[in-house]
Design a protein around this motif. Sequence first.
Motif, short mmCIF file in Angstrom:
data_model
loop_
_atom_site.label_atom_id
_atom_site.label_comp_id
_atom_site.label_asym_id
_atom_site.label_seq_id
_atom_site.Cartn_x
_atom_site.Cartn_y
_atom_site.Cartn_z
N GLU A 1 0.83 -1.21 0.00
CA GLU A 1 0.00 0.00 0.00
C GLU A 1 0.86 1.25 0.00
O GLU A 1 0.58 2.21 -0.71
CB GLU A 1 -0.92 0.03 1.23
CG GLU A 1 -2.16 -0.80 1.09
CD GLU A 1 -3.05 -0.75 2.33
OE1 GLU A 1 -2.57 -0.42 3.43
OE2 GLU A 1 -4.24 -1.05 2.17
N ARG A 2 1.92 1.25 0.82
CA ARG A 2 2.79 2.44 0.87
C ARG A 2 3.43 2.69 -0.49
O ARG A 2 3.51 3.82 -0.96
CB ARG A 2 3.88 2.28 1.92
CG ARG A 2 4.77 3.52 1.97
CD ARG A 2 5.73 3.48 3.14
NE ARG A 2 6.42 4.74 3.24
CZ ARG A 2 7.66 4.95 2.83
NH1 ARG A 2 8.36 3.97 2.29
NH2 ARG A 2 8.22 6.14 2.96
N GLY A 3 3.89 1.63 -1.13
CA GLY A 3 4.49 1.79 -2.46
C GLY A 3 3.51 2.38 -3.45
O GLY A 3 3.86 3.25 -4.25
N LEU A 4 2.26 1.93 -3.38
CA LEU A 4 1.24 2.47 -4.29
C LEU A 4 0.94 3.93 -3.98
O LEU A 4 0.73 4.74 -4.89
CB LEU A 4 -0.04 1.63 -4.20
CG LEU A 4 0.08 0.21 -4.73
CD1 LEU A 4 -1.18 -0.58 -4.44
CD2 LEU A 4 0.38 0.21 -6.23
N ILE A 5 0.93 4.28 -2.70
CA ILE A 5 0.67 5.68 -2.32
C ILE A 5 1.82 6.56 -2.77
O ILE A 5 1.62 7.64 -3.35
CB ILE A 5 0.44 5.80 -0.80
CG1 ILE A 5 -0.92 5.19 -0.44
CG2 ILE A 5 0.52 7.25 -0.35
CD1 ILE A 5 -1.16 5.07 1.06
N LEU A 6 3.07 6.12 -2.54
CA LEU A 6 4.22 6.95 -2.90
C LEU A 6 4.37 7.09 -4.41
O LEU A 6 5.03 8.02 -4.88
CB LEU A 6 5.51 6.38 -2.30
CG LEU A 6 5.64 6.54 -0.80
CD1 LEU A 6 6.96 5.93 -0.32
CD2 LEU A 6 5.54 8.00 -0.38
N GLY A 7 3.76 6.19 -5.16
CA GLY A 7 3.80 6.29 -6.62
C GLY A 7 2.93 7.41 -7.17
O GLY A 7 2.99 7.73 -8.35
N ARG A 8 2.14 8.02 -6.32
CA ARG A 8 1.26 9.13 -6.76
C ARG A 8 2.08 10.39 -6.95
O ARG A 8 3.06 10.62 -6.25
CB ARG A 8 0.18 9.40 -5.71
CG ARG A 8 -0.47 8.15 -5.17
CD ARG A 8 -1.74 7.87 -5.77
NE ARG A 8 -2.22 6.55 -5.34
CZ ARG A 8 -3.42 6.15 -5.54
NH1 ARG A 8 -4.26 6.91 -6.16
NH2 ARG A 8 -3.80 4.96 -5.17
N VAL A 9 1.65 11.20 -7.91
CA VAL A 9 2.36 12.45 -8.19
C VAL A 9 1.78 13.56 -7.33
O VAL A 9 0.59 13.84 -7.39
CB VAL A 9 2.24 12.82 -9.69
CG1 VAL A 9 2.90 14.16 -9.95
CG2 VAL A 9 2.87 11.73 -10.54
N GLY A 10 2.61 14.13 -6.50
CA GLY A 10 2.21 15.26 -5.68
C GLY A 10 1.79 14.86 -4.27
O GLY A 10 1.23 13.80 -4.03
N ALA A 11 2.13 15.75 -3.34
CA ALA A 11 1.86 15.49 -1.92
C ALA A 11 0.36 15.41 -1.63
O ALA A 11 -0.06 14.59 -0.81
CB ALA A 11 2.50 16.58 -1.07
N LEU A 12 -0.45 16.23 -2.29
CA LEU A 12 -1.90 16.19 -2.04
C LEU A 12 -2.50 14.87 -2.51
O LEU A 12 -3.37 14.30 -1.84
CB LEU A 12 -2.61 17.38 -2.69
CG LEU A 12 -4.06 17.60 -2.25
CD1 LEU A 12 -4.15 17.84 -0.76
CD2 LEU A 12 -4.67 18.76 -3.01
N ALA A 13 -2.02 14.34 -3.62
CA ALA A 13 -2.50 13.04 -4.11
C ALA A 13 -2.10 11.94 -3.13
O ALA A 13 -2.91 11.05 -2.82
CB ALA A 13 -1.94 12.76 -5.50
N ARG A 14 -0.87 11.98 -2.61
CA ARG A 14 -0.42 10.97 -1.65
C ARG A 14 -1.22 11.06 -0.35
O ARG A 14 -1.64 10.04 0.20
CB ARG A 14 1.08 11.11 -1.38
CG ARG A 14 1.93 10.71 -2.59
CD ARG A 14 3.39 10.53 -2.25
NE ARG A 14 4.02 11.69 -1.65
CZ ARG A 14 4.64 12.64 -2.33
NH1 ARG A 14 4.70 12.61 -3.64
NH2 ARG A 14 5.21 13.64 -1.70
N LEU A 15 -1.45 12.28 0.13
CA LEU A 15 -2.22 12.47 1.36
C LEU A 15 -3.66 11.98 1.17
O LEU A 15 -4.21 11.30 2.04
CB LEU A 15 -2.21 13.94 1.79
CG LEU A 15 -3.02 14.29 3.04
CD1 LEU A 15 -2.53 13.49 4.26
CD2 LEU A 15 -2.95 15.78 3.30
#
Length: 195
Positions: free
Chosen positions: A105-119
């Motif tokens: 899950e963390r890897g999938l979250i960190l793959g998002r572009v931008g801090a707001l998308a990750r949050l």
Amino acid sequence: MPASAGETLFLEGEPCDHVFEIRKGVARAVSMTHEGDRQILAFFFPGDSIGLPLAQYHRYSVEAATDLVHIRHSTRRWQESLARTCQDDTTILKSVWREEKAFIERGLILGRVGALARLSAFLIVLSRHLPPVHGLRALELPQTDIASYLAASPETICRGLKRLREMQIIAMPRRDRFAIEHPARLELLAEGIFE
């Protein structure tokens, strides 16, 4: 067994002598980089088992992120239970999958572009793990932990939460509680589609 926030359950490199089953609260997997930086690798929630003997030594350290209650099983007992139940019951195999899924899950979250998308993606994951109480979910994790997990600064997390509140996507009547007001909009933000 109770554990206070910040208490260490086990350390990276220690022998895998026990498996910990989280009953209440949140635990965090922590690793130190070669440079000495502390990195949050995963969060574990009630129902998760951690410290599974997939190797001889623990691959990461685990601390209580919030006050928590856990059960400690001996590795030997866990392995015996695994041998007995694998054929008839998938409970233990599900435990293995849930521990590994936290890292995926963390890897999938960190793959998002931008801090707001990750949050946004992180809040969606939290909403799946934390039951609502009176429509609100507990956000008792320190912002420094959330920042480390999302590879961002605490200030970025604070600004992101504020922006989500201003966009009326989430409500935070208290600093440690949140509600997702518009799940579809939060999903779009998590996908990097900004309004």
